[in-house]
Design a protein around this motif. Sequence first.
Motif, mmCIF file in Angstrom:
data_model
loop_
_atom_site.group_PDB
_atom_site.id
_atom_site.type_symbol
_atom_site.label_atom_id
_atom_site.label_comp_id
_atom_site.label_asym_id
_atom_site.label_seq_id
_atom_site.Cartn_x
_atom_site.Cartn_y
_atom_site.Cartn_z
ATOM 1 N N ASP A 285 -8.044 5.929 -2.037
ATOM 2 C CA ASP A 285 -7.318 6.128 -0.782
ATOM 3 C C ASP A 285 -8.268 6.186 0.412
ATOM 4 O OD1 ASP A 285 -4.815 6.101 -1.968
ATOM 5 O OD2 ASP A 285 -4.775 8.270 -2.267
ATOM 6 N N SER B 28 -2.512 5.096 3.944
ATOM 7 C CA SER B 28 -3.563 5.660 3.091
ATOM 8 C C SER B 28 -3.837 7.116 3.442
ATOM 9 C CB SER B 28 -4.851 4.842 3.209
ATOM 10 O OG SER B 28 -4.643 3.529 2.748
ATOM 11 N N MET C 214 -9.323 2.612 1.080
ATOM 12 C CA MET C 214 -8.233 1.868 1.713
ATOM 13 C C MET C 214 -8.060 2.283 3.176
ATOM 14 S SD MET C 214 -7.045 -0.395 -0.306
ATOM 15 C CE MET C 214 -5.539 -0.819 0.544
ATOM 16 N N ALA C 215 -8.209 3.571 3.459
ATOM 17 C CA ALA C 215 -8.103 4.036 4.845
ATOM 18 C C ALA C 215 -9.230 3.432 5.691
ATOM 19 C CB ALA C 215 -8.144 5.560 4.901
ATOM 20 N N VAL D 48 0.839 -1.201 0.000
ATOM 21 C CA VAL D 48 0.000 0.000 0.000
ATOM 22 C C VAL D 48 0.871 1.247 0.000
ATOM 23 C CG1 VAL D 48 -1.648 1.349 1.363
ATOM 24 C CG2 VAL D 48 -2.010 -1.090 1.048
ATOM 25 N N HIS E 133 -1.117 9.091 1.893
ATOM 26 C CA HIS E 133 -1.355 9.298 0.457
ATOM 27 C C HIS E 133 -2.399 10.389 0.241
ATOM 28 C CE1 HIS E 133 1.228 6.140 -0.850
ATOM 29 N NE2 HIS E 133 0.465 5.139 -0.418
#
Length: 175
Positions: free
Chosen positions: A105, A156, A108-109, A77, A159
């Motif tokens: 993102d 994440s 994913m978080a 990741v 990002h």
Amino acid sequence: MGDETKDPLGLTVIDKAFGLIVLVCKIVTGVALVLMTVLMGYQVFGRYVLNDTPTWVDPSSLLLVMVIAFLGAAVGVQENTHLAVAVFRSMAPRKVRTVMVILTDLSMAAFGGLMLWYGAALTIFKWNTLIPLIQWPEGLRSLPLTICGGLVLLFSLGHLARQILGRDDRTDSIE
């Protein structure tokens, strides 16, 4: 004062910390992979040469597989090497790609947060039960899941911060 305007959130320090975390994860997964290989070799040696199969090798190896898989996923990741289908993103206009990357993102978080939360609950719940044959806490099986969830959440969010500040340098995200 000039440095604060270039890096208002201290992303350089965060990037260095993330790099250190990734390095530690790579070292741990590398050692776990070597250790698992040695354990499997010992199991084969014990079974066919000594005629006495070490029964503790299988549960120990399964723990190592969990460490390798989950820490490796977290590193993927951060380094943007995880499995991704970028066909639709690459066909979309730049602004749509930006929205898609931000949504990815955020997803994913959220997923990392759920892994952290429920992994921690499972680890705590199973900690007082012992794994048969090795007599280690059963919670060790879900501890890599918990750590991976925390790292996925953290990476994440990193990002997202870079994306919002226009400093996202991932090759597949926005070109």
